[in-house]
Design a protein around this motif. Structure first.
Motif, mmCIF file in Angstrom:
data_model
loop_
_atom_site.group_PDB
_atom_site.id
_atom_site.type_symbol
_atom_site.label_atom_id
_atom_site.label_comp_id
_atom_site.label_asym_id
_atom_site.label_seq_id
_atom_site.Cartn_x
_atom_site.Cartn_y
_atom_site.Cartn_z
ATOM 1 N N LEU A 1 8.745 1.556 -1.807
ATOM 2 C CA LEU A 1 8.035 1.200 -0.549
ATOM 3 C C LEU A 1 6.785 1.416 -0.103
ATOM 4 C CD1 LEU A 1 8.713 -1.198 1.765
ATOM 5 C CD2 LEU A 1 10.054 0.565 2.692
ATOM 6 N N GLN A 2 6.704 2.847 -0.317
ATOM 7 C CA GLN A 2 5.609 3.489 -0.173
ATOM 8 C C GLN A 2 4.270 2.938 -1.022
ATOM 9 O OE1 GLN A 2 5.976 7.747 0.120
ATOM 10 N NE2 GLN A 2 8.054 7.317 1.178
ATOM 11 N N THR A 3 4.875 2.781 -2.183
ATOM 12 C CA THR A 3 3.831 2.416 -3.186
ATOM 13 C C THR A 3 3.302 0.973 -2.871
ATOM 14 O OG1 THR A 3 4.856 3.742 -5.037
ATOM 15 C CG2 THR A 3 3.349 1.872 -5.672
ATOM 16 N N LEU A 4 4.391 0.257 -2.592
ATOM 17 C CA LEU A 4 4.091 -1.406 -2.052
ATOM 18 C C LEU A 4 3.154 -1.254 -1.060
ATOM 19 C CD1 LEU A 4 5.977 -4.187 -1.777
ATOM 20 C CD2 LEU A 4 4.957 -3.677 -0.010
ATOM 21 N N ILE A 5 3.361 -0.455 0.168
ATOM 22 C CA ILE A 5 2.573 -0.318 1.357
ATOM 23 C C ILE A 5 1.241 0.251 0.919
ATOM 24 C CG2 ILE A 5 2.133 0.887 3.382
ATOM 25 C CD1 ILE A 5 5.249 0.837 3.637
ATOM 26 N N LEU A 6 0.738 1.022 0.033
ATOM 27 C CA LEU A 6 -0.331 1.557 -0.215
ATOM 28 C C LEU A 6 -1.326 0.490 -1.131
ATOM 29 C CD1 LEU A 6 0.363 5.199 -1.295
ATOM 30 C CD2 LEU A 6 -0.764 4.636 0.582
ATOM 31 N N ARG A 7 -0.213 -0.649 -1.910
ATOM 32 C CA ARG A 7 -0.979 -1.406 -2.639
ATOM 33 C C ARG A 7 -1.340 -2.328 -1.598
ATOM 34 N NH1 ARG A 7 -0.380 -2.191 -7.719
ATOM 35 N NH2 ARG A 7 -2.237 -3.513 -7.218
ATOM 36 N N TYR A 8 -0.547 -2.836 -0.695
ATOM 37 C CA TYR A 8 -1.043 -3.745 0.167
ATOM 38 C C TYR A 8 -1.991 -3.543 1.044
ATOM 39 C CZ TYR A 8 -0.565 -6.498 4.430
ATOM 40 O OH TYR A 8 -0.862 -7.268 5.698
ATOM 41 N N LEU A 9 -2.156 -2.310 1.699
ATOM 42 C CA LEU A 9 -3.229 -1.746 2.446
ATOM 43 C C LEU A 9 -4.621 -1.896 1.566
ATOM 44 C CD1 LEU A 9 -1.700 1.273 4.430
ATOM 45 C CD2 LEU A 9 -2.052 -1.056 5.188
ATOM 46 N N ALA A 10 -4.614 -1.537 0.138
ATOM 47 C CA ALA A 10 -5.669 -1.449 -0.582
ATOM 48 C C ALA A 10 -6.205 -2.981 -0.752
ATOM 49 C CB ALA A 10 -5.379 -0.743 -2.088
ATOM 50 N N GLY A 11 -5.281 -3.878 -0.627
ATOM 51 C CA GLY A 11 -5.581 -5.454 -0.851
ATOM 52 C C GLY A 11 -5.926 -5.980 0.041
ATOM 53 N N PHE A 12 -5.212 -5.731 1.401
ATOM 54 C CA PHE A 12 -5.234 -6.545 2.486
ATOM 55 C C PHE A 12 -5.475 -5.782 4.069
ATOM 56 C CE2 PHE A 12 -2.672 -8.806 -0.277
ATOM 57 C CZ PHE A 12 -2.919 -10.072 -0.326
ATOM 58 N N GLY A 13 -5.592 -4.350 3.647
ATOM 59 C CA GLY A 13 -5.811 -3.633 5.216
ATOM 60 C C GLY A 13 -7.154 -3.768 5.677
ATOM 61 N N PRO A 14 -7.274 -3.614 6.752
ATOM 62 C CA PRO A 14 -6.139 -2.761 7.645
ATOM 63 C C PRO A 14 -5.301 -3.694 8.224
ATOM 64 C CG PRO A 14 -8.314 -2.273 8.558
ATOM 65 C CD PRO A 14 -8.494 -3.437 7.601
ATOM 66 N N ALA A 15 -3.805 -3.276 8.473
ATOM 67 C CA ALA A 15 -2.749 -4.076 8.922
ATOM 68 C C ALA A 15 -1.815 -3.198 9.817
ATOM 69 C CB ALA A 15 -2.071 -4.391 7.662
ATOM 70 N N SER A 16 -1.102 -4.059 10.313
ATOM 71 C CA SER A 16 0.078 -3.497 11.095
ATOM 72 C C SER A 16 1.409 -3.337 10.377
ATOM 73 C CB SER A 16 0.010 -4.337 12.439
ATOM 74 O OG SER A 16 0.648 -5.478 12.069
ATOM 75 N N VAL A 17 2.442 -2.668 11.009
ATOM 76 C CA VAL A 17 3.642 -2.567 10.612
ATOM 77 C C VAL A 17 4.164 -4.146 10.395
ATOM 78 C CG1 VAL A 17 5.874 -2.096 11.275
ATOM 79 C CG2 VAL A 17 4.122 -0.687 11.647
ATOM 80 N N ALA A 18 3.823 -4.998 11.428
ATOM 81 C CA ALA A 18 4.287 -6.498 11.272
ATOM 82 C C ALA A 18 3.570 -7.070 10.199
ATOM 83 C CB ALA A 18 3.984 -7.106 12.541
ATOM 84 N N ASP A 19 2.275 -6.830 10.018
ATOM 85 C CA ASP A 19 1.729 -7.406 8.750
ATOM 86 C C ASP A 19 2.348 -7.127 7.487
ATOM 87 O OD1 ASP A 19 -0.443 -8.802 10.536
ATOM 88 O OD2 ASP A 19 -1.442 -6.861 10.432
ATOM 89 N N VAL A 20 2.686 -5.636 7.423
ATOM 90 C CA VAL A 20 3.251 -5.317 5.929
ATOM 91 C C VAL A 20 4.769 -5.937 5.905
ATOM 92 C CG1 VAL A 20 4.106 -3.188 4.793
ATOM 93 C CG2 VAL A 20 2.165 -3.302 6.165
ATOM 94 N N ALA A 21 5.363 -6.039 6.857
ATOM 95 C CA ALA A 21 6.764 -6.522 6.872
ATOM 96 C C ALA A 21 6.578 -8.080 6.715
ATOM 97 C CB ALA A 21 7.378 -6.376 8.216
ATOM 98 N N GLN A 22 5.603 -8.699 7.036
ATOM 99 C CA GLN A 22 5.161 -10.148 6.846
ATOM 100 C C GLN A 22 5.033 -10.514 5.538
ATOM 101 O OE1 GLN A 22 5.775 -13.266 8.178
ATOM 102 N NE2 GLN A 22 4.738 -14.157 6.391
ATOM 103 N N PHE A 23 4.321 -9.442 4.679
ATOM 104 C CA PHE A 23 3.551 -9.775 3.390
ATOM 105 C C PHE A 23 4.821 -9.709 2.297
ATOM 106 C CE2 PHE A 23 2.470 -7.741 -0.618
ATOM 107 C CZ PHE A 23 1.833 -8.657 -0.826
ATOM 108 N N ALA A 24 5.900 -8.917 2.590
ATOM 109 C CA ALA A 24 6.704 -8.563 1.561
ATOM 110 C C ALA A 24 8.057 -9.140 2.301
ATOM 111 C CB ALA A 24 7.164 -7.055 1.578
ATOM 112 N N MET A 25 8.394 -9.565 3.527
ATOM 113 C CA MET A 25 9.607 -10.097 3.801
ATOM 114 C C MET A 25 10.592 -8.802 3.959
ATOM 115 S SD MET A 25 11.871 -13.626 3.504
ATOM 116 C CE MET A 25 10.438 -14.547 3.808
ATOM 117 N N VAL A 26 9.962 -7.544 4.253
ATOM 118 C CA VAL A 26 10.963 -6.482 4.496
ATOM 119 C C VAL A 26 11.190 -6.120 5.772
ATOM 120 C CG1 VAL A 26 10.517 -5.586 2.243
ATOM 121 C CG2 VAL A 26 9.110 -4.729 4.278
#
Length: 376
Positions: free
Chosen positions: A198-223
């Protein structure tokens, strides 16, 4: 504090939508994390929007050669991802896939999650070579009977680590999928969150879509948001915090590009379900709120959109004689000129593949409000 327009430009930059780049298809897909792939054409159009002189045959070869794979992942939808990224993304998605696909229909067939964990290894052995949906359903029916077949297969086809196997043109995959075992090693069982994945996914997400909120990360992956918060807390030092336009907390990588708000953004003709439209809880980053119900339909269809100055300004579809562009608000002449240039390039791409791409979704156009319509 980061302004809304600065967030928009950061997203465009990281999604390679401020300027096309000369990169290979697998490298681009890794850069942008994943490409939505519900429609077979969409990964191709997504790369066309991001790659200089994109050649569709390159993505064909990446799918056939296994450098890029198509599978059910984030938001329980089909994505094209770099093959090396699939195992960790799959591990991060395990609790979501478990909860979503071993639910009511699987349970109504009289099976438990423990039954699924026993079945998956057998299924992967059967799917060592590509198998059609009919073959997979026959495999299930042989074990559980016709009355349980559909429910069991509905659960297994997303819960088991399966790739979609290429089935041919025009876009490598058709609408009748074949499946092949992912070959990612032992399959984790149950609802347990893999913190490192999950940490790896979050780092990859921020690299590709950041800056982002907790809600944004949760929405992206549906976690769930709680494990996202825990993962971000564990990443303290690897991520920075910023104040967003609404006063909320945003997270980002220290070296993440954040271009100025006045950075020019060229027009684009975006694919259906393009990730930049769906990767945030607050989709006003790219979609003006008034336009969201026009481009994201109630059944989940996300129409191919016009991107003007970095924001959704309308929709497009191929028609006889060109690309029909429907603008939801008046556009300046320079924007129309830019869209026309994009349309000429897109028509060249589609001519060799599927000139009337997305035609099965054209019924939505009857439900659009009055707007300026031009054929480019």
């Amino acid at each position: 504090m980061i302004t809304a327009r600065e967030l928009n430009r950061a997203s465009l930059s990281r999604q390679l939508l401020l300027e096309r780049e000369r990169l290979t298809a697998p490298d681009v897909i890794r850069r942008v994390v994943a490409l939505q792939a519900q429609h077979p054409a969409s990964p191709y159009l997504a790369l066309w929007n991001r790659v200089t002189d994109f050649a569709p045959a390159e993505l064909d070869g990446a799918f056939i050669g296994g450098a890029v794979v198509k599978a059910t992942l984030m938001r329980i939808t089909l994505h094209a991802v770099h093959a090396e990224d699939y195992p960790v993304l799959r591990a991060a998605m395990q609790p979501t896939l478990y909860a979503s696909r071993l639910g009511f229909r699987f349970a109504e067939a009289g099976l438990t999650s423990a039954d699924a964990d026993e079945l998956v290894p057998e299924l992967l052995v059967f799917a060592r070579r590509p198998r059609t949906s009919a073959e997979m359903q026959a495999w299930v029916e042989e074990r559980f009977g016709a009355e349980k077949r559909d429910g069991v297969w509905w659960g297994l086809k997303a819960y088991a680590p399966l790739h979609h196997a290429p089935t041919g043109g025009p876009w490598s995959f058709g609408f009748r999928p074949s499946f092949v075992a992912a070959g990612t090693g032992p399959v984790p069982a149950g609802r347990a969150v893999d913190p490192q994945a999950l940490q790896t996914l979050i780092l990859r997400y921020l690299a590709g879509f950041g800056p982002a909120s907790v809600a944004d990360v949760a929405q992206f992956a549906m976690v769930q948001r709680a494990p996202v918060r825990e993962a971000l807390s564990a990443l303290d030092g690897a991520v920075e915090q910023f104040q967003g336009p609404d006063g909320g907390t945003l997270f980002d990588l220290p070296a993440g590009p954040r271009p100025p708000a006045d950075t020019p953004a060229p027009p684009r003709l975006m694919a259906m379900w393009d990730s930049i439209l769906l990767a945030y809880a607050d989709r006003s980053r790219v979609i003006p709120p008034a336009y969201r119900p026009l481009v994201i339909r109630r059944n989940g269809d996300v129409l191919p959109t016009l991107l003007v100055d970095g924001y959704v300004a309308g929709v497009w579809r191929p028609v006889d004689g060109g690309i029909e562009a429907t603008a939801f608000h008046p556009l300046p002449p320079a924007a129309w000129d830019g869209l026309a240039a994009e349309a000429r390039s897109l028509r060249t791409l589609l001519a060799d593949r599927e000139a009337k791409v997305y035609s099965r979704h054209h019924h939505w156009w009857a439900k659009l409000p009055e707007a300026e319509v031009r054929t480019l």
